[in-house]
Scaffold this active site. Structure first.
Site, PDB file in Angstrom:
ATOM      1  N   HIS A 123       3.403  -2.484   3.201  1.00 24.29           N
ATOM      2  CA  HIS A 123       3.493  -1.116   2.680  1.00 24.29           C
ATOM      3  C   HIS A 123       4.828  -0.883   1.965  1.00 24.29           C
ATOM      4  O   HIS A 123       5.879  -1.231   2.507  1.00 24.29           O
ATOM      5  CB  HIS A 123       3.355  -0.108   3.823  1.00 24.29           C
ATOM      6  CG  HIS A 123       2.027  -0.152   4.508  1.00 24.29           C
ATOM      7  ND1 HIS A 123       1.712  -1.107   5.452  1.00 24.29           N
ATOM      8  CD2 HIS A 123       0.917   0.616   4.355  1.00 24.29           C
ATOM      9  CE1 HIS A 123       0.456  -0.906   5.861  1.00 24.29           C
ATOM     10  NE2 HIS A 123      -0.046   0.127   5.217  1.00 24.29           N
ATOM     11  N   ASP A 167       0.806  -1.221   0.000  1.00 23.80           N
ATOM     12  CA  ASP A 167       0.000   0.000   0.000  1.00 23.80           C
ATOM     13  C   ASP A 167       0.846   1.281   0.000  1.00 23.80           C
ATOM     14  O   ASP A 167       2.005   1.287   0.404  1.00 23.80           O
ATOM     15  CB  ASP A 167      -0.886   0.039   1.257  1.00 23.80           C
ATOM     16  CG  ASP A 167      -2.050  -0.933   1.180  1.00 23.80           C
ATOM     17  OD1 ASP A 167      -2.065  -1.791   0.282  1.00 23.80           O
ATOM     18  OD2 ASP A 167      -2.942  -0.840   2.045  1.00 23.80           O
TER      19      ASP A 167
HETATM   20 ZN   LIG Z   1      -2.632   3.272   3.132  1.00 20.52          ZN
END
Ligand SMILES: [Zn+2]
Length: 229
Positions: free
Chosen positions: A180, A30
């Site tokens: 992430h 992400d």
């Molecule tokens: Zn995010």
């Protein structure tokens, strides 16, 4: 509200995990593209792993070549909003107009050939009316089933081992793993993700897991609904 609560109510527009019928999982990254993304992409190519990237529209505008590279290297891209804004601060249509459509446009301008079909809410926060609106637009809202909290204290000693162990302790067939690669909210690069994936992938393969993109977990009726929409 925790959007996992929507599982029961929105089986056609929400996906929190894949079916447990095969020993496979989806790695999701992400907030990118960010400064750690090029090294992560090189590693994924070396490991022959295809993944799903939930990209932020503003980051895509800043680095369109990385969006194009993610696609060229066989990965999948989902919409993660234009500015990583908390959806709870918006009315439904205002949010669609200001955060969803512009992010999709930025991804398409950078090389995505059609509107993204996957959306993941920033901070995992989204209201039921927003889920419904995304469903009408042909999106599936994607959650996760394994969260090793890789965003937490990346400078702490043992950070990489801690994240890897957390995933291995929770992994299951059909897992959607939340990670992430985008720069964090303080603008710091998340370089630790590269070492995490370098250790995680062989360990998961050792347990017999293969790797899928989230789109491969979509139930057939969701894909059909999109075609009809
Ligand atoms: Zn995010």
């Amino acid at each position: 509200m925790d959007y996992h609560d929507f599982l029961a109510d929105h089986p056609r527009t929400y996906l929190g995990r894949g079916l447990p019928d095969k020993r496979r999982l989806a790695l999701t990254f992400d907030d990118g593209p960010g400064r750690a993304t090029p090294a992560l992409l090189s590693l994924l190519a070396e490991l022959e792993v295809a993944a799903t990237f939930f990209c932020v529209g503003e980051a895509a505008r800043a680095q369109p070549a990385l969006i194009e590279r993610i696609l060229r290297e066989g990965h999948e891209i989902g919409n993660h909003s234009l500015s990583h804004a908390d959806a709870r601060g918006f009315g439904v249509q205002d949010w669609i107009d200001r955060e969803i459509h512009p992010a999709a446009a930025a991804l398409c301008e950078a090389g995505l050939s059609e509107m993204p079909r996957l959306f993941r809410p920033a901070y995992g926060e989204i209201a039921p009316g927003q889920v419904d609106a995304l469903g009408r637009l042909g999106y599936t809202v994607v959650g996760w089933s394994v969260d090793p909290r890789d965003w937490l204290e990346p400078e702490a000693p043992g950070y990489v081992s801690c994240v890897v162990e957390s995933v291995l302790a929770r992994i299951h067939p059909g897992a959607i793993v939340l990670l992430h690669d985008g720069d964090d909210e303080l603008g710091r690069a998340r370089h630790g993700i590269v070492e995490i994936v370098r250790r995680l992938v062989p360990a998961l393969r050792g347990q017999g897991y293969g790797f899928a993109r989230v789109g491969e977990f979509l139930p057939a009726q969701a894909v059909q609904a999109r075609v009809e929409a």
